[in-house]
Design a protein around this motif. Sequence first.
Motif, PDB file in Angstrom:
ATOM      1  N   ASP A   1       4.252   4.511   5.269  1.00  0.00           N
ATOM      2  CA  ASP A   1       3.663   5.092   6.482  1.00  0.00           C
ATOM      3  C   ASP A   1       2.205   4.692   6.691  1.00  0.00           C
ATOM      4  O   ASP A   1       1.639   4.981   7.742  1.00  0.00           O
TER       5      ASP A   1
ATOM      6  N   GLN B   1      -0.775   2.337   7.764  1.00  0.00           N
ATOM      7  CA  GLN B   1      -0.713   1.406   8.895  1.00  0.00           C
ATOM      8  C   GLN B   1      -0.719  -0.063   8.476  1.00  0.00           C
ATOM      9  O   GLN B   1      -0.145  -0.906   9.167  1.00  0.00           O
ATOM     10  N   ARG B   2      -1.322  -0.399   7.355  1.00  0.00           N
ATOM     11  CA  ARG B   2      -1.328  -1.808   6.943  1.00  0.00           C
ATOM     12  C   ARG B   2       0.081  -2.309   6.631  1.00  0.00           C
ATOM     13  O   ARG B   2       0.400  -3.475   6.892  1.00  0.00           O
TER      14      ARG B   2
ATOM     15  N   SER C   1      -6.566  -0.482   8.181  1.00  0.00           N
ATOM     16  CA  SER C   1      -5.795  -1.347   9.080  1.00  0.00           C
ATOM     17  C   SER C   1      -5.866  -2.804   8.642  1.00  0.00           C
ATOM     18  O   SER C   1      -6.748  -3.204   7.866  1.00  0.00           O
TER      19      SER C   1
ATOM     20  N   ARG D   1       2.922  -0.546   7.822  1.00  0.00           N
ATOM     21  CA  ARG D   1       3.690  -0.260   9.035  1.00  0.00           C
ATOM     22  C   ARG D   1       3.510  -1.362  10.078  1.00  0.00           C
ATOM     23  O   ARG D   1       4.485  -1.827  10.684  1.00  0.00           O
ATOM     24  N   ASP D   2       2.281  -1.820  10.261  1.00  0.00           N
ATOM     25  CA  ASP D   2       2.020  -2.852  11.271  1.00  0.00           C
ATOM     26  C   ASP D   2       2.571  -4.206  10.839  1.00  0.00           C
ATOM     27  O   ASP D   2       3.002  -5.006  11.685  1.00  0.00           O
TER      28      ASP D   2
ATOM     29  N   ASP E   1      -6.029   5.011   4.692  1.00  0.00           N
ATOM     30  CA  ASP E   1      -5.229   4.309   5.707  1.00  0.00           C
ATOM     31  C   ASP E   1      -6.046   3.212   6.386  1.00  0.00           C
ATOM     32  O   ASP E   1      -6.588   3.406   7.476  1.00  0.00           O
TER      33      ASP E   1
END
Length: 217
Positions: free
Chosen positions: A55, A57-58, A27, A60-61, A25
């Motif tokens: 899901d 974070q790369r 970022s 999702r954000d 995960d």
Amino acid sequence: MLDILLIRHGETDWNVDKRLQGHIDISLNAEGQRQAAALGRVLENEPLDAIYASDLQRARDTAQAVATRQGKTVQIDPALRERCYGGFEGLQHHDIEQRYPEDFAAWKSRELDARYPAGERIAETMREFSGRAVSAVSAIVREGAADGHRKIAIVTHGGVLECIYRWARQTGFAHARDFDIFNASINRLQWDGERIHIRQWADIAHLSPQVLDEVDR
């Protein structure tokens, strides 16, 4: 008809280092955050009925940058994750070649049923991963069409984009990739009720020309 914006996440430091991320995960880096913001701006006036994301974070954000300007909530789907590479994850290509020479050769020859050595997680074969990716996107598209949606965005990963491109074009994995997969690119597809058709691929007009392609090519 349902229009689909299939989007790869913004840049990470591991993209820059050509380090395999898989399910780790990682970022967005500063450039990835800038790309996500640019994506949000260029899509601000496109009416999206729903926004989906992996899901991790790369993704999702990146999706959140679009959702914030749309006043929408990001719907998270873990099935949209990148391929799990097992023990390859976290390594650069030359490290993989030195540590796992036979498995590296199988990866580069695109063997569909090769399973790489396990790491923290058990690796998926390409056949397993492609089946998961296509099933995830198909389910989202069919549900959206059933709900009367006209346009949706799906923010995911380079490997998923490759699987969907090959599925839409009805080509296998035997030949090397000859199409681009850029960070924060917009790829426009359309669902006609039976099949997905590619309308536009690898649009990065909203980004700088230095944007990175997917490393596994």
